[in-house]
Design an enzyme around this catalytic site. Structure first.
Site, PDB file in Angstrom:
ATOM      1  N   HIS A 120      50.082  30.279  62.513  1.00 39.75           N
ATOM      2  CA  HIS A 120      49.970  30.554  63.943  1.00 39.75           C
ATOM      3  C   HIS A 120      48.944  29.623  64.596  1.00 39.75           C
ATOM      4  O   HIS A 120      49.157  29.129  65.705  1.00 39.75           O
ATOM      5  CB  HIS A 120      49.587  32.014  64.187  1.00 39.75           C
ATOM      6  CG  HIS A 120      50.730  32.971  64.083  1.00 39.75           C
ATOM      7  ND1 HIS A 120      51.324  33.285  62.882  1.00 39.75           N
ATOM      8  CD2 HIS A 120      51.387  33.680  65.037  1.00 39.75           C
ATOM      9  CE1 HIS A 120      52.308  34.156  63.095  1.00 39.75           C
ATOM     10  NE2 HIS A 120      52.367  34.416  64.387  1.00 39.75           N
ATOM     11  N   HIS A 163      44.050  36.484  58.520  1.00 40.80           N
ATOM     12  CA  HIS A 163      43.565  35.271  57.862  1.00 40.80           C
ATOM     13  C   HIS A 163      42.050  35.275  57.767  1.00 40.80           C
ATOM     14  O   HIS A 163      41.358  35.970  58.529  1.00 40.80           O
ATOM     15  CB  HIS A 163      43.993  34.025  58.657  1.00 40.80           C
ATOM     16  CG  HIS A 163      45.440  33.704  58.569  1.00 40.80           C
ATOM     17  ND1 HIS A 163      45.995  33.034  57.496  1.00 40.80           N
ATOM     18  CD2 HIS A 163      46.456  33.944  59.427  1.00 40.80           C
ATOM     19  CE1 HIS A 163      47.299  32.884  57.705  1.00 40.80           C
ATOM     20  NE2 HIS A 163      47.602  33.432  58.868  1.00 40.80           N
TER      21      HIS A 163
END
Length: 206
Positions: A120, A163
């Protein structure tokens, strides 16, 4: 520097990254009271998803403006290029996602089980730079909105617990490198687009 010293430094950096990321993951499922912020982060996640942008690029093929078609074809090509690069790096590094992540992402298959780099973050930076490259006359207000979107997407990856912080930084760096490579060597010209469009029309797709 001695090998053991390098190993110790690497281990310290990874452990520090984990601790900082866990502190920042205030919207990870099961550990948050920030329901509205989590929903916003989930919306940002969807806005930078590969499926979302590929669908957007394909929808742009409806345009009858040649310059817009040039951009949308390049955007689709760039997104596919990005998917290949990120998947390759993820498989090469094979860093597992944070254990405080709640795996409820859409279409998280194959290399998406790995954490580095953040796809992303890579995509949002890459798309932002491509938009800036193609639309140099973008108004300051629209440009500001795109910058805020890109930065918000990157921050949300850590806040959601998807993440580690280094995954996002690595993703941003990867997006910049992709942009340099793509605009230098892979950007399609008008002649390239004409050939692609003529080939697609010959297949009766459009």
């Amino acid at each position: 520097m001695e090998p053991n010293s390098k190993s110790n430094n690497y281990g310290f950096m990874i452990n520090l990254d984990r601790r900082i990321s866990q502190e920042l993951s205030i919207c990870a499922a099961g550990k948050t009271n920030h329901i509205h912020l989590r929903r916003l982060c989930k919306l940002l996640e969807l806005s930078a998803h590969g499926v979302t942008w590929i669908a957007f690029a394909l929808y742009g093929f409806r345009s009858t403006n040649k310059e817009e078609l040039l951009f949308y074809y390049n955007l689709l090509f760039a997104l596919l290029f990005d998917l290949c690069v990120v998947a390759t790096v993820k498989y090469a590094i094979r860093r597992h996602r944070p254990n405080f992540d709640h795996s409820d992402m859409l279409f998280a298959v194959g290399p998406d089980k790995y954490s580095f780099p953040s796809g992303h973050a890579t995509r949002s930076v890459f798309v932002f730079l491509l938009i800036s490259y193609n639309y140099s006359n973008l108004t300051s207000i629209l440009g500001f909105i795109v910058v805020i979107w890109m930065l918000s997407v990157c921050l949300s990856r850590v806040v959601l617990g998807r993440h580690y912080l280094l995954d996002v930084i690595g993703g941003q760096a990867t997006g910049i490198l992709e942009y340099i490579l793509f605009t230098s060597y892979l950007w399609l010209s008008f002649n390239d687009i004409d050939r692609v469009i003529n080939y697609i029309y010959s297949l009766g797709i459009l």
